[in-house]
Design an enzyme around this catalytic site. Structure first.
Site, PDB file in Angstrom:
ATOM      1  CE1 TYR A   9      36.189  38.673  60.225  1.00 26.31           C
ATOM      2  CE2 TYR A   9      37.658  38.970  62.107  1.00 26.31           C
ATOM      3  CZ  TYR A   9      37.460  38.690  60.757  1.00 26.31           C
ATOM      4  OH  TYR A   9      38.531  38.445  59.942  1.00 26.31           O
ATOM      5  NE  ARG A  65      34.132  42.229  57.468  1.00 29.69           N
ATOM      6  CZ  ARG A  65      34.898  41.315  56.894  1.00 29.69           C
ATOM      7  NH1 ARG A  65      35.939  40.826  57.516  1.00 29.69           N
ATOM      8  NH2 ARG A  65      34.615  40.883  55.680  1.00 29.69           N
ATOM      9  CD  GLN A  89      38.518  35.583  46.472  1.00 32.28           C
ATOM     10  OE1 GLN A  89      39.640  35.830  46.871  1.00 32.28           O
ATOM     11  NE2 GLN A  89      38.018  36.163  45.402  1.00 32.28           N
ATOM     12  CG  ASN A  90      32.364  38.013  48.733  1.00 33.58           C
ATOM     13  OD1 ASN A  90      33.557  38.323  48.687  1.00 33.58           O
ATOM     14  ND2 ASN A  90      31.482  38.375  47.825  1.00 33.58           N
ATOM     15  CG  ASP A 120      28.421  38.697  51.454  1.00 36.04           C
ATOM     16  OD1 ASP A 120      27.793  37.820  50.828  1.00 36.04           O
ATOM     17  OD2 ASP A 120      29.154  39.540  50.885  1.00 36.04           O
ATOM     18  CG  HIS A 124      38.397  33.469  52.034  1.00 43.14           C
ATOM     19  ND1 HIS A 124      38.715  34.588  51.292  1.00 43.14           N
ATOM     20  CD2 HIS A 124      39.346  32.548  51.712  1.00 43.14           C
ATOM     21  CE1 HIS A 124      39.802  34.345  50.560  1.00 43.14           C
ATOM     22  NE2 HIS A 124      40.188  33.119  50.782  1.00 43.14           N
ATOM     23  CG  ASN A 183      37.138  43.220  39.116  1.00 46.34           C
ATOM     24  OD1 ASN A 183      36.306  43.290  40.022  1.00 46.34           O
ATOM     25  ND2 ASN A 183      38.430  43.239  39.343  1.00 46.34           N
ATOM     26  CG  LEU A 184      34.452  49.368  39.399  1.00 44.07           C
ATOM     27  CD1 LEU A 184      33.192  49.567  38.573  1.00 44.07           C
ATOM     28  CD2 LEU A 184      34.222  49.867  40.824  1.00 44.07           C
ATOM     29  CB  ALA A 200      29.041  43.181  40.176  1.00 44.35           C
TER      30      ALA A 200
HETATM   31  P1  OAD Z   1      39.344  43.260  47.117  1.00 45.13           P
HETATM   32  O1  OAD Z   1      38.890  44.365  47.987  1.00 45.13           O
HETATM   33  O2  OAD Z   1      40.789  42.919  47.105  1.00 45.13           O
HETATM   34  O3  OAD Z   1      38.935  43.585  45.603  1.00 45.13           O
HETATM   35  C1  OAD Z   1      37.643  43.968  45.264  1.00 45.13           C
HETATM   36  C2  OAD Z   1      37.534  44.001  43.755  1.00 45.13           C
HETATM   37  O4  OAD Z   1      36.188  44.316  43.431  1.00 45.13           O
HETATM   38  C3  OAD Z   1      38.412  45.037  43.064  1.00 45.13           C
HETATM   39  O5  OAD Z   1      39.076  44.458  41.960  1.00 45.13           O
HETATM   40  C4  OAD Z   1      37.427  46.122  42.605  1.00 45.13           C
HETATM   41  O6  OAD Z   1      37.803  46.698  41.362  1.00 45.13           O
HETATM   42  C5  OAD Z   1      36.170  45.294  42.423  1.00 45.13           C
HETATM   43  N1  OAD Z   1      34.908  46.058  42.585  1.00 45.13           N
HETATM   44  C6  OAD Z   1      34.620  47.056  43.443  1.00 45.13           C
HETATM   45  N2  OAD Z   1      33.352  47.479  43.298  1.00 45.13           N
HETATM   46  C7  OAD Z   1      32.809  46.702  42.324  1.00 45.13           C
HETATM   47  C8  OAD Z   1      31.536  46.658  41.685  1.00 45.13           C
HETATM   48  N3  OAD Z   1      30.535  47.468  42.047  1.00 45.13           N
HETATM   49  N4  OAD Z   1      31.338  45.744  40.696  1.00 45.13           N
HETATM   50  C9  OAD Z   1      32.351  44.905  40.320  1.00 45.13           C
HETATM   51  N5  OAD Z   1      33.574  44.923  40.877  1.00 45.13           N
HETATM   52  C10 OAD Z   1      33.797  45.803  41.859  1.00 45.13           C
HETATM   53  O7  OAD Z   1      38.421  41.992  47.465  1.00 45.13           O
HETATM   54  P2  OAD Z   1      38.666  40.444  47.143  1.00 45.13           P
HETATM   55  O8  OAD Z   1      39.387  40.272  45.854  1.00 45.13           O
HETATM   56  O9  OAD Z   1      37.386  39.743  47.319  1.00 45.13           O
HETATM   57  O10 OAD Z   1      40.294  37.393  52.519  1.00 45.13           O
HETATM   58  O11 OAD Z   1      39.640  40.051  48.329  1.00 45.13           O
HETATM   59  C11 OAD Z   1      40.083  38.730  48.431  1.00 45.13           C
HETATM   60  C12 OAD Z   1      40.334  38.383  49.868  1.00 45.13           C
HETATM   61  O12 OAD Z   1      41.210  39.357  50.451  1.00 45.13           O
HETATM   62  C13 OAD Z   1      39.112  38.448  50.753  1.00 45.13           C
HETATM   63  O13 OAD Z   1      38.310  37.289  50.692  1.00 45.13           O
HETATM   64  C14 OAD Z   1      39.707  38.628  52.104  1.00 45.13           C
HETATM   65  C15 OAD Z   1      40.728  39.686  51.782  1.00 45.13           C
HETATM   66  O14 OAD Z   1      41.821  39.766  52.594  1.00 45.13           O
HETATM   67  C16 OAD Z   1      40.437  37.107  53.837  1.00 45.13           C
HETATM   68  O15 OAD Z   1      40.089  37.880  54.710  1.00 45.13           O
HETATM   69  C17 OAD Z   1      41.029  35.758  54.112  1.00 45.13           C
END
Ligand code: OAD
Length: 231
Positions: free
Chosen positions: A52, A55, A87-88, A90, A105, A198-199, A216
């Site tokens: 962390y 990050r 969920q971020n 940041d 989160h 989404n991408l 995005a």
């Molecule tokens: P993921 O890494 O699972 O997914 C990221 C998503 O963003 C994917 O569907 C990509 O296609 C999309 N993506 C990537 N670049 C992009 C862009 N430039 N524009 C738009 N979309 C883009 O991340 P999360 O879904 O946020 O939780 O993950 C959910 C949770 O899993 C997090 O909050 C974290 C993780 O484990 C914990 O740590 C509790």
């Protein structure tokens, strides 16, 4: 009108914050069990702190992008009620100007004391030697984030917003982690129109009324323009 926006790691990707899944994703280089569970912290707190700390340092070097700014503009200019859930961990929504963000989160730039529960701003490194500024405890600070096996924050407030939503937009999330992955189903049940930006198609893509694919920084400003124009 009432709207709910859910964001995930994809909205911050173009700012230089790594996503979790996929090539170069954070979970490719680290075991979730080691760095994002209470058990991992109990086994090796310094390893979790190093993860962390790295990050947090990285976050302090990056800036919000056009997608974060577009959502801040939406909050300023849209006359309806807006709930922004992320969920971020940041703070890029806040730095872009979004006034109220539900960090389900947790937040990387905060620490929490395992002894007295105090939550405090944290922009430097944490270690087992860090002292709690409230109770003076040592070896008791952890990042104020939600780990696997822990309860996300703000769930009641999010559920209430979802039940009243006219529309629900999910931005940059793979839809693999619950409860956020299930929000689209709750929104649909409440009669909301649902859109995925989404991408790549997320795991829940087929549950959305509409799915738009692309970065995005392009999709979100275009969608905000539409909503503000009454679309
Ligand atoms: P993921 O890494 O699972 O997914 C990221 C998503 O963003 C994917 O569907 C990509 O296609 C999309 N993506 C990537 N670049 C992009 C862009 N430039 N524009 C738009 N979309 C883009 O991340 P999360 O879904 O946020 O939780 O993950 C959910 C949770 O899993 C997090 O909050 C974290 C993780 O484990 C914990 O740590 C509790």
């Amino acid at each position: 009108m009432r709207g709910v926006v859910l964001t995930g790691a994809g909205i911050s990707a173009e700012s230089g914050v790594p996503v979790f899944r996929g090539d170069d994703g954070l979970w490719e280089g680290h075991r979730v069990e080691d760095v994002a569970t209470p058990g991992g912290f109990g086994r090796d707190a310094e390893k979790v702190h190093r993860f962390y700390n790295a990050r947090r340092r990285r976050l302090l070097e990056v800036e919000p992008n056009g997608a974060h700014r577009a959502l801040a503009r939406l909050a300023r200019e849209w006359p309806g009620e807006l709930t922004l859930v992320t969920q971020n961990i940041d703070d890029l929504h806040e730095r872009a100007g979004s006034p109220e963000v539900l960090h389900m989160h947790g937040e990387l730039l905060k620490s929490r004391c395992c002894l007295c529960g105090a939550v405090a701003a944290c922009t430097g490194d944490l270690s087992r030697a860090s002292l709690c500024g409230v109770c003076d405890g040592i070896d008791c600070l952890r990042p104020h984030v939600v780990w696997f096996g822990e309860m996300p924050f703000h769930l009641g407030e999010i559920e209430r917003a979802m039940q009243r939503a006219d529309w629900f937009v999910s931005i940059g999330t793979s839809g693999r982690v619950y409860p956020a992955a299930g929000f689209v189903l709750a929104a649909a049940e409440a009669g909301a129109r649902t859109i995925e930006l989404n991408l790549d198609p997320g795991e829940m893509s087929s549950a959305f009324d509409e799915s738009r694919l692309g970065p995005a920084s392009e999709l979100v400003p275009a969608w905000v323009d539409e909503i503000l124009a009454g679309g």
